[in-house]
Motif scaffolding. Structure first.
Motif, mmCIF file in Angstrom:
data_model
loop_
_atom_site.group_PDB
_atom_site.id
_atom_site.type_symbol
_atom_site.label_atom_id
_atom_site.label_comp_id
_atom_site.label_asym_id
_atom_site.label_seq_id
_atom_site.Cartn_x
_atom_site.Cartn_y
_atom_site.Cartn_z
ATOM 1 N N GLY A 42 39.670 36.097 56.785
ATOM 2 C CA GLY A 42 41.001 36.657 57.002
ATOM 3 C C GLY A 42 41.474 37.497 55.839
ATOM 4 N N VAL A 44 40.068 39.812 51.948
ATOM 5 C CA VAL A 44 39.009 40.203 51.029
ATOM 6 C C VAL A 44 38.754 39.074 50.049
ATOM 7 C CG1 VAL A 44 38.336 41.821 49.249
ATOM 8 C CG2 VAL A 44 39.652 42.599 51.209
ATOM 9 N N GLY A 136 46.364 47.822 52.370
ATOM 10 C CA GLY A 136 46.412 46.364 52.284
ATOM 11 C C GLY A 136 47.134 45.876 51.043
ATOM 12 N N GLY A 137 46.993 46.616 49.962
ATOM 13 C CA GLY A 137 47.580 46.163 48.711
ATOM 14 C C GLY A 137 48.764 46.972 48.229
ATOM 15 N N HIS A 138 49.070 48.083 48.930
ATOM 16 C CA HIS A 138 50.088 48.986 48.390
ATOM 17 C C HIS A 138 50.976 49.595 49.462
ATOM 18 C CE1 HIS A 138 47.933 48.667 44.632
ATOM 19 N NE2 HIS A 138 46.836 48.789 45.351
ATOM 20 N N THR A 156 57.056 48.597 47.705
ATOM 21 C CA THR A 156 57.406 47.293 48.250
ATOM 22 C C THR A 156 57.783 46.332 47.125
ATOM 23 O OG1 THR A 156 56.733 45.433 49.627
ATOM 24 C CG2 THR A 156 55.014 46.447 48.286
ATOM 25 N N LEU A 157 58.786 45.513 47.408
ATOM 26 C CA LEU A 157 59.217 44.522 46.429
ATOM 27 C C LEU A 157 58.445 43.223 46.596
ATOM 28 C CD1 LEU A 157 63.079 45.071 46.650
ATOM 29 C CD2 LEU A 157 61.468 46.034 44.986
ATOM 30 N N ASP A 158 57.753 43.071 47.743
ATOM 31 C CA ASP A 158 56.997 41.829 47.949
ATOM 32 C C ASP A 158 55.641 42.100 48.591
ATOM 33 O OD1 ASP A 158 58.070 42.056 50.725
ATOM 34 O OD2 ASP A 158 59.900 41.247 49.831
ATOM 35 N N ASP A 159 55.534 42.005 49.918
ATOM 36 C CA ASP A 159 54.232 42.201 50.558
ATOM 37 C C ASP A 159 53.986 43.686 50.830
ATOM 38 O OD1 ASP A 159 54.399 39.462 50.611
ATOM 39 O OD2 ASP A 159 54.249 39.241 52.783
ATOM 40 N N GLU A 163 49.163 44.137 54.116
ATOM 41 C CA GLU A 163 49.136 42.681 53.917
ATOM 42 C C GLU A 163 49.969 41.996 55.002
ATOM 43 O OE1 GLU A 163 50.613 41.563 50.066
ATOM 44 O OE2 GLU A 163 50.853 39.460 50.625
ATOM 45 N N ASP A 166 47.984 42.040 58.121
ATOM 46 C CA ASP A 166 46.895 41.056 58.070
ATOM 47 C C ASP A 166 47.412 39.632 58.295
ATOM 48 O OD1 ASP A 166 44.807 42.796 57.714
ATOM 49 O OD2 ASP A 166 44.712 42.582 55.539
ATOM 50 N N LYS A 167 48.525 39.304 57.620
ATOM 51 C CA LYS A 167 49.021 37.928 57.704
ATOM 52 C C LYS A 167 49.613 37.632 59.083
ATOM 53 C CE LYS A 167 49.572 36.971 52.782
ATOM 54 N NZ LYS A 167 50.461 36.847 51.616
ATOM 55 N N MET A 170 46.763 37.367 61.573
ATOM 56 C CA MET A 170 46.084 36.082 61.456
ATOM 57 C C MET A 170 46.919 34.983 62.111
ATOM 58 S SD MET A 170 44.383 34.816 57.939
ATOM 59 C CE MET A 170 45.557 33.516 57.652
ATOM 60 N N LYS A 214 57.613 39.086 57.950
ATOM 61 C CA LYS A 214 56.494 38.161 58.207
ATOM 62 C C LYS A 214 57.038 36.763 58.519
ATOM 63 C CE LYS A 214 55.003 36.272 54.545
ATOM 64 N NZ LYS A 214 54.570 36.316 53.139
#
Lengths: 342, 152
Positions: A42, A44, A136-138, A156-159, A163, A166-167, A170, A214
């Motif tokens: 789920g 990297v 995914g990261g930015h 982004t201030l958080d996710d 991401e 992805d979450k 999942m 999320k």
């Protein structure tokens, strides 16, 4: 004389090598993806990522150079941001090749390469423009005034957007990677089925917050299960996507207008998302903004964008020595320490 | 020991209290499902250290550091074993003058010291309610648990 640049990219789950002529002439762009290795987890897994890069980077470089008789004139390599172990594989190979071929080496910021990738299809970039880099990261909005002059406008201030995809994917049992999965399923769902919050829409700045969305999806599903009234997964996915993307589109257009920028450029893996592409195109057209949407193969991680930006950085006078290091937390627009540039 | 938070702000303030009391070598292990507020708790810890900027999720890059306040923020969401966390180089922070907060710590417990504070977050029935179970082991961990015990 033409400059042939070998680009090397290993910042996350793609080992990639590319040969680009004079910053815009794409000769080859080879990508070995580790997505299959990561699907079970789920996400990297850095150890797997680093090990897989070690195994795939040399064959990937060989393929990128196949059919080209001579050595390249310059090597460009991603030094960050990314997973430290993965980045190290890329710069180690880059340094080895630069030394043995006796060609210059230049460091590239992965995020800046995403922001500039569109030059490979437009042949010239007219500054300034607003770049939206979503992956995914930015999740970053940046004003790009030149190869050495980029400023973060919002982030982004958080996710990160990818991401969150992805979450949520999942959690909804749609699998990894979440971006394509939710994009696909959402086409069959109603985007107005669940009124998820549009976080930060009125925050007065250009930052994003996706963590609350999320959590809203998770709380909604918990309640729906408790009450035995669970809507179709496609409806939930589509509603999540609408809530996430609506804010991104509105803020991107507003940021361009406020800064007086007439052009918007997309980059990063989530820029492949069909709904984001469509909505942003519509919003830009309504507001008289030009929009550059690179082909999906130039949005996801690739070395062509690294070779391209490497060329322009080289032209601007940047060089790196063999003591070049990696910068896992490198920010867009940040100076790669001078000490590392020979 | 258990604490209840009824809002994101409250979770931040609990983290802030914790952050103010932390000293080099302290480790906080955060556990709990997606969306229970682990990153929010670390935002509070950063505030308690005097860091005013954003504290984004480290899920992608695994480790974020805030050298100004000697805070290391790690996230094991994508990891499946302690060895994988060690490969990221976290020992440098665990053995140095840092305070370390690790999300999804239960996935990589063997890579982390036994002397630590564990905060388990769980959803309460109401939307914003969270239940925090706090447990300290070892010298550092028990001292931090004592600090949280005074919050009640």
């Amino acid at each position: 004389m033409a400059v042939q640049v070998l680009g090397i990219e290993t910042s996350c789950d793609e080992s990639s090598a590319s040969l680009v002529r004079d910053g815009t002439g794409l000769i080859s762009n080879v990508v070995a993806s580790q997505v299959d290795l990561h699907r079970d987890y789920g996400g990297v897994v850095p150890e797997i990522a680093a090990r897989a890069h070690v195994e795939s980077i040399i064959p990937v470089i060989s393929e990128a150079l196949a059919g080209v008789g001579e050595r390249p004139d310059l090597i460009a390599v991603t030094v960050g941001p990314g997973l430290v172990g993965s980045l190290v594989v890329g710069i180690s190979v880059a340094k080895g090749l630069a030394w043995s071929w006796d060609v210059p080496l230049v460091a590239v910021n992965h995020l800046e390469a995403h922001a500039m990738a569109t030059v490979l299809e437009s042949n010239a970039l007219e500054y300034p423009f607003l770049a939206l880099v979503v992956s995914g990261g930015h999740t970053v909005l940046a004003e790009v005034r030149g190869v050495d002059d980029m400023e973060i406008v919002g982030e982004t201030l958080d996710d990160a957007l990818g991401e969150a995809y992805d979450k949520v994917s999942m959690y909804l049992g749609l699998g990894y990677p979440g971006g394509p999965a939710i994009d696909r399923v959402s086409a069959e769902g109603r985007s107005d089925a669940v009124p998820f919050p549009r976080a930060m829409m009125k925050s007065g700045d250009f930052n994003f917050s996706l963590s609350g969305l999320k959590t809203a999806v998770i709380r909604f599903m918990q309640k729906a299960k408790r009450e035995g009234d669970v809507p179709a997964t496609a409806d939930v996915a589509s509603s999540f996507q609408a809530a996430a993307l609506e804010v991104v589109v509105v803020k991107t257009v507003d940021a361009a207008l406020e800064r007086g920028l007439r052009k918007v450029v997309m980059g990063g893996g989530v820029a492949c998302n069909s709904v984001l592409r469509r909505w942003l195109a519509e919003a830009c057209e309504e507001n008289g903004l030009a929009l550059a949407q690179p082909s999906p193969s130039l949005c996801t991680d690739n070395a062509a964008m690294v070779a391209s930006l490497g060329y322009f950085r080289y032209k601007a006078g940047h060089r790196s020595g063999l003591e070049l290091d990696v910068y896992p937390n490198l920010r867009l627009g940040a100076t790669i320490p001078r000490g590392q540039e020979g | 020991m258990e604490l209840v938070s009824d809002s994101i702000d409250k979770t931040v303030s609990l983290g802030t209290i914790l952050g103010r009391s932390m000293t080099p070598g302290d480790v906080v292990c955060l556990e709990g499902e997606l969306g229970t507020g682990k990153t929010v708790m670390v935002l509070g810890i950063a505030r308690g250290r005097g860091y005013a900027g954003a504290v984004p999720s480290p899920t992608f890059t695994i480790i974020h550091t805030y050298p100004e306040v000697c805070l290391c923020h790690a996230d094991a969401f994508r990891l499946s074993s302690a060895d994988e966390l060690l490969e990221t180089g976290i020992e440098e922070y665990l053995e140095g003058d840092w305070i370390v907060a690790v999300e999804w710590a239960d996935r990589v417990r063997d890579a982390l010291p036994g002397d630590a504070l564990t905060v388990r977050l769980a959803f309460g029935r109401e939307d914003n309610k969270r239940l925090l179970t706090i447990e300290g082991t070892g010298e550092h961990g028990r001292r931090l648990a004592g600090v949280m015990g005074e919050v009640r």
